[in-house]
Design an enzyme around this catalytic site. Structure first.
Site, PDB file in Angstrom:
ATOM      1  N   LYS A  45       0.843  -1.197   0.000  1.00 42.04           N
ATOM      2  CA  LYS A  45       0.000   0.000   0.000  1.00 42.04           C
ATOM      3  C   LYS A  45       0.882   1.252   0.000  1.00 42.04           C
ATOM      4  O   LYS A  45       2.110   1.187   0.075  1.00 42.04           O
ATOM      5  CB  LYS A  45      -0.918  -0.012   1.224  1.00 42.04           C
ATOM      6  CG  LYS A  45      -1.774  -1.273   1.359  1.00 42.04           C
ATOM      7  CD  LYS A  45      -2.763  -1.420   0.233  1.00 42.04           C
ATOM      8  CE  LYS A  45      -3.917  -0.466   0.322  1.00 42.04           C
ATOM      9  NZ  LYS A  45      -4.829  -0.756   1.432  1.00 42.04           N
TER      10      LYS A  45
ATOM     11  N   GLU B 215      -0.403  -1.015  -4.815  1.00 39.48           N
ATOM     12  CA  GLU B 215      -1.412   0.027  -4.975  1.00 39.48           C
ATOM     13  C   GLU B 215      -0.809   1.256  -5.644  1.00 39.48           C
ATOM     14  O   GLU B 215       0.286   1.704  -5.274  1.00 39.48           O
ATOM     15  CB  GLU B 215      -1.968   0.405  -3.598  1.00 39.48           C
ATOM     16  CG  GLU B 215      -2.940   1.568  -3.603  1.00 39.48           C
ATOM     17  CD  GLU B 215      -3.314   1.973  -2.188  1.00 39.48           C
ATOM     18  OE1 GLU B 215      -4.167   1.303  -1.599  1.00 39.48           O
ATOM     19  OE2 GLU B 215      -2.730   2.952  -1.670  1.00 39.48           O
TER      20      GLU B 215
ATOM     21  N   ASP C 230      -6.318   2.605  -7.223  1.00 37.88           N
ATOM     22  CA  ASP C 230      -7.058   3.122  -6.075  1.00 37.88           C
ATOM     23  C   ASP C 230      -7.714   4.466  -6.357  1.00 37.88           C
ATOM     24  O   ASP C 230      -7.052   5.432  -6.748  1.00 37.88           O
ATOM     25  CB  ASP C 230      -6.106   3.257  -4.882  1.00 37.88           C
ATOM     26  CG  ASP C 230      -6.835   3.576  -3.595  1.00 37.88           C
ATOM     27  OD1 ASP C 230      -7.873   2.943  -3.339  1.00 37.88           O
ATOM     28  OD2 ASP C 230      -6.365   4.457  -2.850  1.00 37.88           O
TER      29      ASP C 230
END
Length: 289
Positions: free
Chosen positions: A175, A205, A227
């Site tokens: 992330k 991500e 995202d």
């Protein structure tokens, strides 16, 4: 008792046992079902029907069975539906016959599981319907109720959806905070690839096309999580990927936005709302007199 497990999904018997035992212990507390003990003769038997009070997709019948059996090992159950089945309002899902105190004591625990999981299955099935005709699949996330993840992810499968990872231990998902700590996309992917076993997938991500370019240049990721991108950007991202990695759209996806997002050509839509915000399906149990 016929098999009530969804034919296309697996639910561990250990998960069922643990969840039902914990829920009944919470309900019975220190003194048990004082209402039933005070008002219902000890040896009385009863018969009841568990029914759906609104249309939906069913999930949770194995937990209903387990709850009744936990309080009455000799209870007789007959299933009229199975998990993963779409039913109409008023459909009888199961009939149970046994010790009346056991039926009454297990009722709320059984219905809590059935209503909650059927709500998730029903919401998932609506996502599946909305994105039909596209290549996309809908999947859940780790935004689950603590202690109920295995059950909620099973309910997603009952509704025709797919599961994302079950925990932090079964895939690498990098992330934005991992990228920041590790010093950038290139360094974090190199460290991940060096540590990953040959069966461990790596997803990363991104929230801009520039970041996506950087990921693709490394050739180290198996999947990319796009995202909070709008549909125009998602379409560009899918074209840029050109099938080189799996694409997953994420970020506030709901029934209202699912079709447009799926139309961009992404492989997966991940939605936390499936598990954390689905409304219960209205189910009930009535004693037959």
């Amino acid at each position: 008792m016929t098999n009530t497990i969804c034919p296309d999904a697996f639910l561990s018997p250990f998960a069922i046992e643990e969840a039902v035992t914990r829920a009944l212990a919470e309900d019975f507390g220190r003194a048990g079902d004082v209402t039933s003990v005070a008002t219902v003769p000890a040896g009385l038997t009863g018969r009841a029907a568990v029914a759906a009070r609104e249309a939906g997709v069913i999930s949770g019948l194995p937990l209903v069975e387990a709850a009744f059996r936990k309080l009455d090992a000799d209870v007789r159950l007959r299933a009229h539906a199975r998990d993963g089945e779409s039913v109409a309002a008023g459909a009888v899902l199961m009939t149970v016959e046994g010790n009346a105190r056991g039926l009454l004591g297990a009722e709320r625990t059984a219905l809590n599981f059935l209503g909650h999981l059927s709500g998730i299955a029903t919401a998932t099935a609506e996502f599946v319907r909305l994105i039909a005709g596209t290549r996309a699949r809908v999947c859940c996330t780790r935004k689950t109720t603590p202690g109920l993840r295995a059950l909620q992810k099973y309910a997603v499968r009952c509704g025709g959806g797919f599961n994302h990872r079950f925990g932090l231990d079964d895939a690498i998902l990098i992330k934005d905070n991992h990228i920041a700590v590790a010093g950038g996309i290139g360094p974090v992917l190199k460290r991940a690839r060096a540590a990953a076993g040959h069966l461990v997938k790596i997803e990363i991500e991104v929230d801009t096309l520039d970041q996506l370019h950087e990921v693709l240049d490394t050739s180290l990721a198996d999947a990319v999580l796009l995202d909070n991108m709008d549909t125009v950007t998602l379409t560009e991202a899918v074209a840029l990927v050109a099938g080189r990695v799996i694409t997953e759209a994420s970020g506030g996806i709901t029934h209202a936005s699912a079709a447009a997002i799926a139309a961009t050509g992404v492989d997966y839509l991940s939605s936390g709302a499936i598990t954390h915000s689905s409304a219960n399906l209205d189910v009930g149990m009535d004693i037959e007199t």
